[in-house]
Scaffold this motif. Structure first.
Motif, PDB file in Angstrom:
ATOM      1  N   PRO A 102       0.907  -1.208  -0.132  1.00  9.13           N
ATOM      2  CA  PRO A 102      -0.064   0.097  -0.028  1.00  9.13           C
ATOM      3  C   PRO A 102       0.866   1.105   0.091  1.00  9.13           C
ATOM      4  N   ILE A 103       0.417   2.275  -0.647  1.00  6.19           N
ATOM      5  CA  ILE A 103       1.030   3.466  -0.809  1.00  6.19           C
ATOM      6  C   ILE A 103      -0.091   4.713  -0.291  1.00  6.19           C
ATOM      7  N   HIS A 104       0.358   5.642   0.316  1.00 12.57           N
ATOM      8  CA  HIS A 104      -0.447   6.745   0.639  1.00 12.57           C
ATOM      9  C   HIS A 104      -0.710   7.545  -0.464  1.00 12.57           C
ATOM     10  N   VAL A 105      -2.058   8.195  -0.618  1.00 11.21           N
ATOM     11  CA  VAL A 105      -2.177   8.983  -1.810  1.00 11.21           C
ATOM     12  C   VAL A 105      -1.494  10.287  -2.027  1.00 11.21           C
ATOM     13  N   ARG A 106      -1.346  10.760  -0.774  1.00 10.59           N
ATOM     14  CA  ARG A 106      -0.295  11.832  -0.649  1.00 10.59           C
ATOM     15  C   ARG A 106       1.089  11.764  -1.262  1.00 10.59           C
ATOM     16  N   GLU A 107       1.422  10.461  -1.117  1.00 11.57           N
ATOM     17  CA  GLU A 107       2.869  10.132  -1.724  1.00 11.57           C
ATOM     18  C   GLU A 107       2.747   9.942  -3.066  1.00 11.57           C
ATOM     19  N   ILE A 108       1.477   9.403  -3.638  1.00  7.97           N
ATOM     20  CA  ILE A 108       1.326   9.196  -5.052  1.00  7.97           C
ATOM     21  C   ILE A 108       1.209  10.668  -5.728  1.00  7.97           C
TER      22      ILE A 108
END
Length: 224
Positions: A102-108
């Motif tokens: 999983p990756i945080h949407v802010r990082e995306i």
């Protein structure tokens, strides 16, 4: 607007809801539907896409070339587990970045902004007079102080900055901010947001940097 592609609805719906919480519109597709959409969607709709997120898809390595025939938006592949061979294949296929879920949407969003800056060789902000507009979701700054904007107005300003030098239509702005499949919001809401944004910018800058022409759309002036 971000486009999310994955064979699993739990993945696409999960990321879509998280992007909504950040004030970012998105559209979700299963792979077969996405291929048809890319081939047939109108130019205004695909021009509103800020990035493509490619999750678990059959023959995913074929997607970058297909997308590049219609769009120059950043392509980010999302893997479930680290795999060097798969990562190298994806970069060779033409994706701009590979991340692990999983990756945080802010990082995306930060990665999308970084890809754009590398391409354009720009700073991490654009100046409009004494106003700085950032590409990573921060509120703009005036004389080093934060100018707080409602998230819809901030997103519109960011979209105009991204497209500085060319005119964008109300439909393009709406699709970018709300997503092409949001049937619960009328397109005319864009005019209200832009009117409020223009008043705030005029008050802070002493002039209106958004030029509008009836039926042709809006263009940001004075951005460097």
């Amino acid at each position: 607007m971000l486009v999310i592609v994955d064979e699993r609805e739990i993945v696409t719906s999960g990321y879509a809801s998280r992007f909504v919480s950040e004030g970012v519109a998105s559209a979700s597709f299963r792979p077969d539907d996405f291929r048809d959409w890319v081939a047939t969607v109108g130019d205004n709709d695909i021009d509103a896409v800020e990035a493509f997120l490619l999750g678990d898809c059959h023959e995913r390595s074929h997607y970058p070339r297909m997308i590049r025939e219609r769009s120059r938006a950043p392509l980010i592949a999302m893997n479930d587990a680290p795999c060097l061979e798969q990562t190298l294949d994806l970069f060779a296929a033409g994706v701009d970045d590979v991340v692990r879920k999983p990756i945080h949407v802010r990082e995306i969003l930060a990665r999308v902004g970084a890809i754009r800056r590398r391409r354009e060789k720009d700073a991490d902000y654009v100046s409009i007079g004494d106003l700085r507009v950032f590409a990573d979701g921060r509120d703009p700054e005036l004389h080093g102080r934060t100018l707080a904007l409602p998230r819809r107005e901030r997103r519109i300003l960011e979209y105009l900055v991204e497209n500085r030098g060319r005119r964008v239509t109300k439909s393009q702005i709406f699709n970018s901010i709300y997503g092409i499949y949001d049937e619960n919001v009328e397109e005319n809401v864009v005019e209200s947001h832009i009117s409020k944004l223009r008043k705030k910018l005029r008050r802070q800058l002493g002039y209106d940097p958004i030029d509008s022409v009836r039926y042709l759309g809006y263009r940001l002036e004075g951005a460097v």
